[in-house]
Design a protein around this motif. Structure first.
Motif, PDB file in Angstrom:
ATOM      1  N   ALA A 160       0.896  -0.807   0.144  1.00  0.00           N
ATOM      2  CA  ALA A 160       0.208  -0.414  -0.777  1.00  0.00           C
ATOM      3  C   ALA A 160       0.357   0.712  -0.175  1.00  0.00           C
ATOM      4  O   ALA A 160       0.746   2.594  -0.706  1.00  0.00           O
ATOM      5  N   ALA A 161       2.017   1.276   0.522  1.00  0.00           N
ATOM      6  CA  ALA A 161       3.035   2.466   0.821  1.00  0.00           C
ATOM      7  C   ALA A 161       3.695   2.453  -0.475  1.00  0.00           C
ATOM      8  O   ALA A 161       3.241   3.468  -0.966  1.00  0.00           O
ATOM      9  N   TYR A 162       3.632   1.394  -0.947  1.00  0.00           N
ATOM     10  CA  TYR A 162       4.424   1.634  -2.733  1.00  0.00           C
ATOM     11  C   TYR A 162       3.951   2.277  -3.411  1.00  0.00           C
ATOM     12  O   TYR A 162       3.306   3.029  -4.285  1.00  0.00           O
ATOM     13  N   LEU A 163       2.135   1.430  -3.350  1.00  0.00           N
ATOM     14  CA  LEU A 163       0.972   2.519  -4.455  1.00  0.00           C
ATOM     15  C   LEU A 163       0.867   3.643  -3.820  1.00  0.00           C
ATOM     16  O   LEU A 163       0.494   4.398  -4.994  1.00  0.00           O
ATOM     17  N   LEU A 164       1.248   4.386  -3.095  1.00  0.00           N
ATOM     18  CA  LEU A 164       0.740   5.356  -2.445  1.00  0.00           C
ATOM     19  C   LEU A 164       1.623   6.264  -2.372  1.00  0.00           C
ATOM     20  O   LEU A 164       2.057   7.396  -3.176  1.00  0.00           O
ATOM     21  N   ARG A 165       2.870   5.905  -2.785  1.00  0.00           N
ATOM     22  CA  ARG A 165       4.487   6.716  -2.759  1.00  0.00           C
ATOM     23  C   ARG A 165       4.054   7.137  -4.161  1.00  0.00           C
ATOM     24  O   ARG A 165       4.813   8.120  -4.715  1.00  0.00           O
ATOM     25  N   GLU A 166       4.030   5.755  -5.318  1.00  0.00           N
ATOM     26  CA  GLU A 166       4.017   6.188  -6.512  1.00  0.00           C
ATOM     27  C   GLU A 166       1.982   6.484  -7.287  1.00  0.00           C
ATOM     28  O   GLU A 166       2.589   6.924  -8.336  1.00  0.00           O
ATOM     29  N   ALA A 167       1.521   7.161  -5.918  1.00  0.00           N
ATOM     30  CA  ALA A 167       0.855   7.963  -6.460  1.00  0.00           C
ATOM     31  C   ALA A 167      -0.119   7.313  -7.827  1.00  0.00           C
ATOM     32  O   ALA A 167      -0.813   8.746  -8.181  1.00  0.00           O
ATOM     33  N   VAL A 168      -1.118   6.432  -7.977  1.00  0.00           N
ATOM     34  CA  VAL A 168      -1.362   5.390  -8.417  1.00  0.00           C
ATOM     35  C   VAL A 168      -2.962   6.017  -7.913  1.00  0.00           C
ATOM     36  O   VAL A 168      -3.264   5.827  -9.442  1.00  0.00           O
ATOM     37  N   LEU A 169      -3.128   5.921  -7.222  1.00  0.00           N
ATOM     38  CA  LEU A 169      -4.545   5.986  -6.573  1.00  0.00           C
ATOM     39  C   LEU A 169      -4.367   7.701  -5.311  1.00  0.00           C
ATOM     40  O   LEU A 169      -3.806   7.211  -5.249  1.00  0.00           O
ATOM     41  N   PRO A 170      -5.614   8.125  -5.368  1.00  0.00           N
ATOM     42  CA  PRO A 170      -5.311   8.596  -3.695  1.00  0.00           C
ATOM     43  C   PRO A 170      -5.169   8.267  -3.071  1.00  0.00           C
ATOM     44  O   PRO A 170      -6.042   7.006  -2.896  1.00  0.00           O
ATOM     45  N   PRO A 171      -4.682   8.613  -1.856  1.00  0.00           N
ATOM     46  CA  PRO A 171      -4.405   8.219  -0.844  1.00  0.00           C
ATOM     47  C   PRO A 171      -6.148   7.131   0.048  1.00  0.00           C
ATOM     48  O   PRO A 171      -6.291   6.065   0.236  1.00  0.00           O
TER      49      PRO A 171
END
Lengths: 222, 241, 298
Positions: free
Chosen positions: B74-85
């Protein structure tokens, strides 16, 4: 026992799909602090937990199974859980237990509690109501709750410490008579005034639960 | 008095207790749930990230991750900003992702339902698609049918070209098998044709997509497969309503 | 019926608690009880132990201050009105009058802080639970009632559980919805280098009759698992709590935070904040509690 022994085994089975596998009951924090490091310290940890948080939870479960107002019990559980991290955990697990219970032993009382506490009631209360719905007695509910209170940390310790699973199970077996005693005391208390339900607490469990909730990396949710 | 119950009032009761219905308890269509599983390092999270980038402008979507350690994916996806948190949720699995996606799916069901409720209450409208990603696990880890409507199993060429031959529930029964990192095949000496043959042997008519996220068409074919699943699902849901 | 003691009233004779660890079987010395006033019912000391009741009532004096219409004590405690840092608020100090509680004793402190009043209640020294001449446990009950817009500080010195003692303490606090409270409760398990006695203590707090906090702690020989890794952990012999209740928390709950590894500040489900701490000794415990929540007393 109620005569519905097999139903109790279903409810108390570690594989009952109600989310318990993701929680260590404070064991992960205790392992990190060096308070649980082998079978002996796991035994001391589980013993303290059984007679504090375990007794309190078992009494709530027994009272719910006996038909006391679950919302009043939920309020009593809040007052017995000063740690917000543990309140969140209890409600999260309560919601998961509710889902499993309504699928396995549907009843209007479970539906009513689910409607009143959609984000979850405290887990022991849902467990008690599930036991009631399954035709089990308050003593059965207290047994399930007391056992789960020590089996969770023991299973987690096996994963966290690579502890010999036979040693961890032996810890549980040695505590079994005390778990029976806790269940009996829980039922006695549930027969009295609700205001006098046990409120036994463990300061370190409360304190370390708060610290654990802030860890960026951990194996267990609590 | 009881501050913790503020959310109870904000989110009235509507959770289901059997997962198979295409509708939410309030009668609206629920989102299609697609699970992504596979061994460690096969590129599940990268595939999820690429799917989000490709689909986010056309669909309302969200992601649930199941990690071994807390919420790394989840942290990776957040860092990559692929979707809003608010569209990414991590389920903690007690070091056992396969338990959380198959044996005891209760936490994942809470997570998908909370995403639907929370986003609806924020005025973001109904969700079309929820991707449920499992933490890297073994070849037998599959999603419960009570949790997801379809599942993708992701393996990679570098993990050994004998994986399709070995089979196992993930390889042989997943609705889609993705063989990832085809760009690495020359370097690791993997036989892509052999892998395709073995996969066909194990899976019969079930589809297999060979994918490289480095270059064209990237995640395109998998995204097309997801769109087809969604069209099918939407049709079914309309029929059920 | 009531006796108001001025700060200058001489304390009845009391022996100092034994300074050194007493052997488990030792019987603490006991003197005859001196009633604090002839009109107060004399505390009975006999083979059954002491029965003593302290009653304190604080009420608004109608001029923005707090009066003490009732201040009566007997047996081991003498409640004294002491100098308050804020003249508009009252302060009462419990002065120990004899060794207590011993086995068999039944001690009760009943305090009412009526609407609009402000009372700080503290004590002059730590209370030491000791084994008694008679078998059986001692009981120490504290009952605190705080009315609308009233303010109470309950800040006694620690309770020390000496070897061989057996004390059950119960604090019951009833608060009106707009009442404010600061309550500190500290237990020290054994005097320096000594094994503790058995100590069971329960804190029950209600707001408008609804439960806010209910906690029971049980330590010492016969309390299973009390020194294991779940309850106190090795090396911790002092445990304490600081409870703050304020209607303002209903609007804005406190943020949870850690104070080192062994203390946490936690917002309760209702309008309260609780600090829970364990420490090697009383001094380090007080240091943790003092830094946990800054408040001004009087």
């Amino acid at each position: 026992m109620s005569g519905a022994a097999a139903a109790l085994l279903v409810l108390a089975d570690g594989r009952f799909p109600a989310g318990g596998h993701a929680h260590s009951g404070g064991a992960e924090a205790a392992v990190k602090a060096g308070r649980v490091k082998d079978a002996a310290s796991l035994g001391a940890f589980c013993r303290g937990r059984l007679h504090t948080a375990g007794l309190t939870a078992a009494a709530l479960a027994a009272a719910a199974a006996a038909g006391h107002d679950p919302l009043a019990l939920d309020e009593a559980a809040d007052a017995r859980t000063p740690s917000p991290a543990l309140r969140r955990t209890a409600r999260k697990l309560g919601r998961q237990m509710m889902r499993a219970a309504r699928a396995t032993w549907p009843c209007p009382e479970l539906d009513a509690l689910a409607a009143a506490r959609p984000r979850g009631a405290h887990q022991p209360i849902v467990l008690g109501l599930a036991a009631r719905s399954a035709g089990l007695t308050p003593l059965d509910a207290a047994h399930a709750c007391a056992y789960e209170n020590i089996s969770g940390p023991a299973t987690a310790a096996v994963r966290l410490l690579s502890l010999d699973p036979f040693d961890a199970t032996a810890v549980l077996a040695r505590l079994a008579p005390e778990a029976d005693d806790v269940a009996r005391r829980a039922v006695e208390a549930a027969e009295g005034d609700l205001a006098d339900l046990p409120a036994a607490s463990a300061p370190l469990l409360d304190i370390t639960a708060e610290a654990h909730a802030t860890w960026p990396v951990r194996l267990f949710a609590s | 008095m009881h501050l913790d119950h503020e959310l109870d009032e904000k989110f009235p009761h509507r959770h289901t207790y059997s997962a198979a219905h295409p509708q939410r308890p309030d009668g609206t269509r629920r989102a299609l749930r697609i699970g992504l599983g596979g061994p460690v390092g096969s590129g599940k999270t990268a595939t999820v990230a690429a799917l989000c980038r490709t689909l986010r402008d056309q669909l309302s979507l969200a992601v649930v991750t199941n990690d071994i350690y807390t919420r790394e994916d989840a942290a990776y996806l957040l860092r990559e900003a692929v979707l809003p948190p608010e569209r990414i949720t991590a389920v903690e699995t007690g070091a056992c992702p396969h338990t959380a996606i198959r044996d005891d799916i209760s936490a994942n069901l809470e997570a998908v339902e909370d995403l639907e409720d929370d986003l609806a209450s924020q005025g973001a409208g109904p969700l079309d698609l929820i991707l449920v990603e499992s933490g890297g696990d073994n070849l037998t880890a599959t999603f419960s049918k009570g949790l997801t409507d379809a599942q993708i199993f992701v393996i990679d060429v570098a993990g050994g070209d004998d994986i399709p031959r070995k089979g196992g529930p993930g390889v042989s029964t997943a609705d889609l098998l993705v063989v990832n990192k085809t760009d690495l095949a020359p370097y690791v000496g993997s036989d892509l044709e052999g892998m395709a043959r073995d996969a066909k042997e194990q899976r019969g008519e079930l589809p297999v997509i060979f994918q490289s996220l480095r270059g064209e068409p990237g995640v395109g074919p998998v995204a097309d497969w997801v769109r087809a699943q969604l069209a099918d699902w939407t049709g079914k849901a309309a029929h059920a309503a | 019926m009531t006796t108001v003691l001025g700060a200058g009233t001489p304390a009845p004779a009391r022996p100092a608690p034994p300074p050194m660890p007493a052997p488990a079987a030792a019987v603490a010395p006991r003197v005859a009880v001196t009633p604090v006033a002839a009109v107060a019912p004399a505390a009975a000391a006999g083979p059954a132990g002491v029965r003593a009741h302290v009653r304190i009532t604080a009420a608004s004096d109608g001029r923005g201050g707090t009066a003490l219409p009732l201040l009566s004590g007997e047996g081991p405690f003498a409640p004294r009105r002491t100098r308050s840092a804020d003249p508009a608020r009252a302060r009462v100090t419990l002065v120990g009058a004899m060794s207590a509680p011993l086995g068999g004793d039944r001690l009760t402190v009943e305090t009412r802080v009526e609407a609009g009043a402000a009372l700080r209640l503290d004590s002059s020294a730590a209370m030491i639970a000791l084994p008694g001449r008679v078998p059986g446990h001692a009981e120490y009950g504290v009952r605190l009632t705080v009315g609308e817009d009233a303010y109470a500080h309950w800040l006694p010195e620690p309770l020390i559980s000496a070897r061989g003692s057996d004390l059950r303490q119960h604090l019951v606090v009833d608060l009106a919805p707009t009442a404010r409270l600061v309550l500190r409760d500290e237990q020290v398990l054994g005097r320096t280098g000594e094994e503790p006695g058995r100590l069971s203590t329960r804190l029950t707090v209600r707001v408008a009759g609804r439960p806010l906090l209910d906690q029971q702690l049980d330590y010492g020989p016969g309390a299973p698992g009390w020194d294991g890794g779940a309850v106190l952990g090795a090396g911790h012999r002092a445990v304490g709590q600081l409870l703050v209740v304020d209607p303002a928390f209903a609007e804005r709950p406190a943020e949870p935070r850690m104070l080192g590894e062994t203390a946490a500040v936690t917002p309760l489900a209702g309008q309260g904040l609780l600090v829970t701490a364990v420490a090697p000794d009383a001094l380090q415990l007080r240091r943790l509690l003092d830094q946990s929540h800054i408040f001004t007393s009087w």
